[in-house]
Design an enzyme around this catalytic site. Structure first.
Site, PDB file in Angstrom:
ATOM      1  CG  ASP A 206      17.902  10.273  32.087  1.00  0.00           C
ATOM      2  OD1 ASP A 206      17.275   9.268  32.475  1.00  0.00           O
ATOM      3  OD2 ASP A 206      19.028  10.213  31.571  1.00  0.00           O
TER       4      ASP A 206
ATOM      5  N   GLY B 192      24.927   9.456  25.499  1.00  0.00           N
ATOM      6  CA  GLY B 192      24.246   9.641  24.237  1.00  0.00           C
ATOM      7  C   GLY B 192      24.390  11.029  23.661  1.00  0.00           C
ATOM      8  CG  MET B 193      22.384  14.146  25.132  1.00  0.00           C
ATOM      9  SD  MET B 193      21.542  14.591  23.613  1.00  0.00           S
ATOM     10  CE  MET B 193      19.874  14.099  24.063  1.00  0.00           C
ATOM     11  N   GLY B 194      26.950  13.389  24.500  1.00  0.00           N
ATOM     12  CA  GLY B 194      28.296  13.890  24.327  1.00  0.00           C
ATOM     13  C   GLY B 194      29.250  13.339  25.353  1.00  0.00           C
TER      14      GLY B 194
END
Length: 743
Positions: free
Chosen positions: A137, A25-27
């Site tokens: 997470d 999701g972030m990269g």
């Protein structure tokens, strides 16, 4: 550096890239090497987040905090540039396998390894919390098992997203089975939240499954908050400690240093010859280390076409050393074991090696493969960010409906909000499983039907439900509840056919492989037509055009239920894609064979080899069909290793037309097909996330859209109809619309 998301770069900052390790999701995470030969894991932020000023500020602060994290069981930051055009961060490279993959390949860890795991994770949290960072997470995919102990990765990134659209109202960052109760309910987090995740992760390592089960996100979160975990697989000496870690109240959990002390006092067995890891796991790590050590650095003068993307066992892969019984080959390790080890969410577990085009992949037939540049670039109709992640988006009756965990939005033709519906107003939580695209809703007759869960109250068990509303205005709501069996939400919404809605319901507290049932809901009376427990976890579903009933495919079996919910037939087959036509059920198996079956008897009508082997996705889009169910659209493998889109007669399997596809810029599309049919178009989403529209009558390309190129295609939800192609990226809470004509 080339723009990330448009083409994979050869260099990020001072690091030459030797391969792509995964994306989330972030990269995207790359395997990088410095000029001095140091190997690092380089995480580059997604371009759409790079433009968010607030995200950059938080990312900058988190990099500064993460630099202070230095522990034996973390992967510390060694370099970063949060002010670059594309912000990035490099961490020490850990040669290890993710706990999630080790459990899948070798089963649960033994007692001595569980104790080492518990102490190592606790020591990592001591370092992380000491730097003022909350991981948020911690889960099996973010724990690497190395020869010197377990290592925690991706610390600090989730916190950097706070305050952006990723964590706006109604959205929760994290993985449901490993969230703390306070994280699941949106309360303020303290370091004790990570301790809860530690307990859930160790419990997973002991059993191979989450202690709170799996399934619909709402159902899992309900169990995290309200039910006790299953810790029966833990050794007796470790069980009380993990039970303490999983206390519902943060104040009742031990501190990480207390966990370390508790394990240190235990009577631990001496490690084996390979150290703390079981022999087979240690052998895989050693072989992986040898393979990565031998991986050459990329030559900067090579003209790259993009990374190859290959799944274990897939055809068309670049050949590697043969298996000789002495352990996994280098190719198998890189493509099967290391995939996703450094970042959760790597598509299908593939490792993408940045390699030039090779003779093995060059064309060997007369197929003329187009470049893809001969078609026009479509214009984006509109794009908006919503306050929460919406894993499913649907278009009908002039409205685009977006479904999140607690709220639905109806958007008009310009992306403006027409209506909202809150689940709390109806005593429901919608069946959204975190940021993963899934089918939890369907449209029929101008009404939107959404799967949901009724939380337990006053001693009553939770129930699966369906909420119906008007698609155009969000009005005239009604709720139907499955009373015949306990349920914690809709795992999949199969669709609506003949006045009945068909869903896959999951029982609360069930395991990932059991506890599912098929619910046929009569929409006229809003009462149950029938309910039947499923033999296995349904991964794919399809509804026959006539005669009612359901077909569903598990891991290795395809089953059919008749109009009364009785078992009609079943076949042992590993199904990758499933659809129905006017006469038959059509599937593509793992060998790439397309087969048509009589949905009533299971008898074979025709069979054609050479299709692209399907990979089951949450949106059941490996095969497309037209409205009448007379034509089947699928991808086929060509002699040169490329792909073609073809239309086949549903009645006979005879090919109507076949169109060679341009190569995906990120390599061969060994992740299966993503296809949709609507408005006279066949839409294909490539492995590079370039969208292409083809004329359904003759296969001629109409337009392409490259605006979301570089995003993991299986992280996106999409639907087509009502003159639109709709896209949703739950990771960035973005919804976009393209018009069917591309203008």
């Amino acid at each position: 550096m080339e723009q990330l998301g448009a083409a994979d770069p050869l260099r990020i900052g001072p690091y030459a890239l030797a391969g792509r390790l995964g994306s989330g999701g972030m990269g995207t995470v790359y395997l990088g090497r410095s000029a001095g030969g140091r190997t690092v894991a380089v995480k580059a932020v997604r371009p759409e987040l790079a433009g968010d000023t607030e995200f950059r500020d938080r990312f900058r602060r988190e990099v500064a905090a993460a630099r202070r994290v230095s522990g034996a069981f973390t992967a510390p930051v060694v370099d970063a540039d949060p002010d670059a055009e594309i912000p990035w961060m490099a961490t020490a490279f850990v040669v290890g396998l993710s706990l999630r993959r080790v459990a899948a390949a070798h089963g649960p860890l033994p007692g001595a390894a569980l104790e080492m795991l518990t102490a190592g994770l606790a020591e990592a949290l001591v370092s992380v919390h000491g730097a003022g960072v909350i991981h948020r997470d911690l889960k099996p995919a973010n724990v690497l098992l190395a020869l010197d102990g377990p290592h925690v990765i991706d610390f600090g990134i989730a916190r950097a997203a706070e305050g952006t659209a990723l964590t706006s109202t109604g959205s929760v960052i994290g993985s449901a089975p490993y969230m703390s109760p306070e994280q699941a309910t949106g309360r303020r987090l303290t370091p004790a939240s990570d301790v809860f995740s530690l307990g859930a992760t160790v419990a997973f390592a002991a059993s191979g499954t989450s202690p709170f089960g799996d399934g619909a996100g709402a159902a899992v979160l309900y169990r995290v908050v309200h039910t006790e975990p299953d810790l029966s697989a833990l050794p007796e000496g470790l069980r009380p400690l993990i039970e303490h870690c999983l206390a519902k109240e943060p104040a009742d959990r031990p501190a990480p240093d207390e966990i370390v002390s508790h394990v240190a006092r235990a009577d631990r067995s001496a490690p084996g010859a390979q150290g703390w890891l079981p022999g087979p796991v240690a052998a895989d790590v050693l072989a992986l280390r040898a393979a990565l050590t031998a991986l050459p650095a990329p030559a900067q003068t090579l003209q790259l076409t993009g990374p190859t993307e290959v799944l274990p066992g897939g055809s068309g892969a670049r050949p590697g050393p043969p298996e000789d019984g002495r352990g996994p080959s280098r190719r198998k390790l890189l493509l099967g074991l290391a995939g996703g080890a450094l970042l959760a969410g790597a598509a299908g577990g593939a490792v993408r090696a940045l390699t030039p085009e090779t003779p093995e992949r060059a064309a060997v037939s007369g197929t003329r493969r187009p470049s893809g540049n001969e078609v026009i670039e479509a214009k984006l109709g509109w794009q908006v960010r919503l306050p929460a992640a919406c894993p499913q988006v649907l278009s009908a009756n002039g409205t685009v409906a977006c479904v999140s965990l607690r709220r639905m939005w109806g958007l008009d033709g310009q992306g403006h909000t027409k209506w909202t519906v809150n689940g709390d107003d109806h005593g429901l939580v919608f069946s959204v499983t975190g940021p993963n695209p899934t089918n939890v809703a369907a449209v029929d007759g101008g009404r939107l039907h959404v799967g949901a869960a009724v939380p337990s109250a006053a001693g009553a068990a939770p129930r699966t439900a369906v909420l119906g509303i008007g698609m155009a205005d969000g009005e005239d709501p009604w709720t139907a509840v499955l009373k015949e069996a306990e349920g914690s939400g809709v795992a999949d919404f199969c669709g609506v056919r003949g006045g009945r809605a068909y869903t896959i319901s999951q029982k609360p507290g069930s395991s990932p492989a059991e506890g599912y049932g098929v619910w046929a809901l009569d929409l006229g009376s809003r009462a149950t037509a029938w309910y039947r427990a499923a033999d296995s976890r349904p991964l794919l579903q399809a509804l026959p055009y006539s005669g009612d009933g359901v077909l569903y495919a598990g891991i290795d079996r395809l089953a059919a239920l008749d109009a009364k919910g009785a078992a009609a037939w079943s076949k042992e087959v590993r199904t990758g894609a499933l659809a129905t036509t006017a006469r038959y059920a059509v599937l593509i198996d793992s060998r790439g064979v397309m087969t048509a079956l009589d949905p009533a008897t299971g008898g074979q009508a025709w069979q054609v080899p050479g299709a692209e082997p399907g990979v089951p996705t949450a949106q059941d889009d490996g095969i497309a069909t037209d409205e009448q169910g007379t034509v089947v659209y699928a991808l086929w493998r060509d002699e040169d290793g490329g792909l073609s889109l073809a239309a086949s007669e549903a009645a006979s399997g005879r090919t109507r037309w076949r169109t060679p596809l341009p190569p995906d810029e990120t390599g061969s599309a060994r992740l299966g097909a993503r296809l949709l049919y609507a408005d006279g178009n066949v839409y294909r989403m490539g492995a590079d996330c370039v969208l292409r529209a083809f004329d359904a009558s003759n296969g001629r390309p109409r337009w392409k859209y490259s605006g979301w190129k570089g995003i993991d295609p299986f992280s996106l939800g999409w639907s087509a109809g009502d003159g639109r192609l709709c896209l949703t990226n739950p990771n960035t809470t973005t919804v976009a619309v393209l018009h069917a004509n591309g203008s």
